[in-house]
Scaffold this active site. Structure first.
Site, PDB file in Angstrom:
ATOM      1  N   THR A  15      19.250 -20.944 -13.042  1.00 40.80           N
ATOM      2  CA  THR A  15      18.840 -19.845 -12.260  1.00 40.80           C
ATOM      3  C   THR A  15      19.635 -19.705 -11.113  1.00 40.80           C
ATOM      4  O   THR A  15      19.965 -18.491 -10.454  1.00 40.80           O
ATOM      5  CB  THR A  15      17.285 -19.694 -12.119  1.00 40.80           C
ATOM      6  OG1 THR A  15      16.814 -19.411 -13.289  1.00 40.80           O
ATOM      7  CG2 THR A  15      16.835 -18.419 -11.117  1.00 40.80           C
ATOM      8  N   SER A  62      19.048 -24.712 -18.441  1.00 42.20           N
ATOM      9  CA  SER A  62      18.477 -25.824 -18.482  1.00 42.20           C
ATOM     10  C   SER A  62      17.395 -26.040 -19.350  1.00 42.20           C
ATOM     11  O   SER A  62      17.136 -27.345 -20.075  1.00 42.20           O
ATOM     12  CB  SER A  62      18.100 -26.630 -17.113  1.00 42.20           C
ATOM     13  OG  SER A  62      16.945 -26.347 -16.730  1.00 42.20           O
ATOM     14  N   THR A  95      15.787 -24.952 -13.177  1.00 46.79           N
ATOM     15  CA  THR A  95      14.523 -25.714 -12.651  1.00 46.79           C
ATOM     16  C   THR A  95      13.538 -26.141 -14.003  1.00 46.79           C
ATOM     17  O   THR A  95      12.911 -27.302 -13.814  1.00 46.79           O
ATOM     18  CB  THR A  95      13.697 -24.826 -12.063  1.00 46.79           C
ATOM     19  OG1 THR A  95      13.387 -23.495 -12.739  1.00 46.79           O
ATOM     20  CG2 THR A  95      14.419 -24.149 -10.632  1.00 46.79           C
ATOM     21  N   ASP A  96      14.021 -25.523 -15.256  1.00 43.24           N
ATOM     22  CA  ASP A  96      13.233 -25.960 -16.362  1.00 43.24           C
ATOM     23  C   ASP A  96      12.919 -27.313 -16.564  1.00 43.24           C
ATOM     24  O   ASP A  96      11.943 -27.755 -16.851  1.00 43.24           O
ATOM     25  CB  ASP A  96      13.470 -24.992 -17.417  1.00 43.24           C
ATOM     26  CG  ASP A  96      13.166 -23.391 -17.374  1.00 43.24           C
ATOM     27  OD1 ASP A  96      12.331 -23.224 -16.482  1.00 43.24           O
ATOM     28  OD2 ASP A  96      13.615 -22.720 -18.054  1.00 43.24           O
TER      29      ASP A  96
HETATM   30  N1  ASP Z   1      15.622 -21.202 -17.413  1.00 44.29           N
HETATM   31  C1  ASP Z   1      16.320 -21.623 -16.023  1.00 44.29           C
HETATM   32  C2  ASP Z   1      16.871 -23.121 -15.998  1.00 44.29           C
HETATM   33  O1  ASP Z   1      16.009 -23.991 -16.203  1.00 44.29           O
HETATM   34  C3  ASP Z   1      15.244 -21.442 -14.879  1.00 44.29           C
HETATM   35  C4  ASP Z   1      15.634 -21.828 -13.695  1.00 44.29           C
HETATM   36  O2  ASP Z   1      16.720 -22.330 -13.595  1.00 44.29           O
HETATM   37  O3  ASP Z   1      14.739 -21.562 -12.821  1.00 44.29           O
HETATM   38  O4  ASP Z   1      18.120 -23.010 -16.251  1.00 44.29           O
END
Ligand code: ASP
Length: 332
Positions: A15, A62, A95-96
């Site tokens: 993200t 991710s 973040t995932d």
């Molecule tokens: N779906 C995103 C990822 O993990 C979520 C994020 O980065 O906050 O790439």
């Protein structure tokens, strides 16, 4: 005049590199679209902190993390760690699954300079995007002398966390990352980087990056679970199972029976907790699973899986040696 420190940014997507047609929405966006050069250009203050070189290692959401990308990332970390004038490495990530990649690097990389993961909860185009400050703070930490020797670090929301301890604990808040059991190591406030303590487990690089990755999965204990998933996984050759157990490692009796059969078939079984914090006790002698199931200590199921993956890849025979596997979980 002395030169600014040389910091390498390895970008993988997430993200922090996300974009949306609607700046007011932090939920509807496309992750992993903005190139690292654009992300860096959006933070002019970086130019007074470090000389930055960037590599686009990947551009992925991710949630779709794969082992081949972990291996590629480990290669790039090793390469840059070996360059004598590099002062630190920053990795931008989604973040995932950040907590899993952080655990992987914690266990596999022995780098003399700081390795810092960062991310963002809001896409780069959103109102109050958190990525730019997280990126700047990560570079500040990576360039800071006090960050050396602290193992792999994670910097978000002005906090510095140990890679082993940190986990995502909120779906959308900018303070989503917590080290529930021990707290953060320090904080960043503008130019001030304050690392208040060192993690005891900085013995990074204890396990090699696998050539072959064993099949290690996670199952959960809850009201009236079936055993069909465990039996099916054993049938397809799973090498290790982590149980997201209730409370202090409690596993439903139906699942205990299935997992005892799995262990008897040569599958390593590790009990973690689904609670989000706390240490899973090694069961007392009266416990029917003592000596068969290994305790994940204070690792959540996803981090415990990373350790089990790497341990079984290095030594498949550990599945039949729960005592030695337990010793690894007690120390890694
Ligand atoms: N779906 C995103 C990822 O993990 C979520 C994020 O980065 O906050 O790439």
């Amino acid at each position: 005049m002395s030169q600014l420190p040389r910091i390498v940014v390895l970008a993988t997507g997430g993200t922090i590199a996300g974009a949306s047609a609607n700046p007011a929405s932090s939920a509807r966006y496309q992750a992993a679209t903005v190139p690292v050069a654009t992300l860096l250009a959006a933070v002019p203050a970086l130019q007074s902190v470090a000389r930055i070189e960037a590599e686009q290692v990947a551009q992925v959401d991710s949630k779709d993390m794969v082992f081949s990308l972990w291996s590629a990332l480990a290669d790039r970390v090793q390469y840059w760690c070996g360059q004598p004038d590099v002062a630190g490495i920053v990795i931008t990530h989604g973040t995932d699954t950040l907590e899993e990649t952080a655990m992987f690097l914690h266990l596999t990389q022995a780098c003399a300079v700081p390795v810092v993961l960062t991310a963002a909860m809001r896409p780069s185009t959103s109102l109050s995007a958190d990525g730019p400050l997280n990126l700047l703070d990560s570079v500040r930490v990576a360039a800071h002398a006090d960050a050396r020797g602290k193992g792999v670090l994670v910097v978000l929301n002005q906090q510095v966390h140990a890679a082993r301890d940190v986990a995502k604990a909120h779906t959308s808040a900018v303070d989503a990352f917590v080290s529930a059991q021990c707290g953060p190591l320090g904080y960043v406030q503008d130019d001030l980087v304050r690392i208040a303590r060192a993690p005891v487990r900085t013995a990074t690089g204890v396990l090699p990056v696998p050539e072959q990755w064993p099949d290690v999965e996670i199952v959960a204990s809850y009201a009236q679970p079936g055993r069909v998933a465990v039996d099916a996984m054993v049938g397809t050759g799973v090498r290790g199972l982590v149980v997201a157990a209730a409370g202090n490692g409690s596993v439903h009796e139906t699942l205990v029976a299935a997992l005892r059969d799995a262990a008897a078939a040569g599958v390593a079984v590790v009990r973690s907790s689904r609670t989000g914090a706390g240490h899973v006790a090694i069961p007392p002698a009266a416990d029917p699973v003592d000596g068969v199931f290994v305790s994940a200590a204070d690792l959540n199921p996803y981090k415990a899986r990373v350790l089990l993956l790497l341990a079984l890849a290095r030594e498949p025979g550990l599945a039949a040696a729960p005592d030695r596997l337990q010793a690894l979980f007690a120390s890694a």
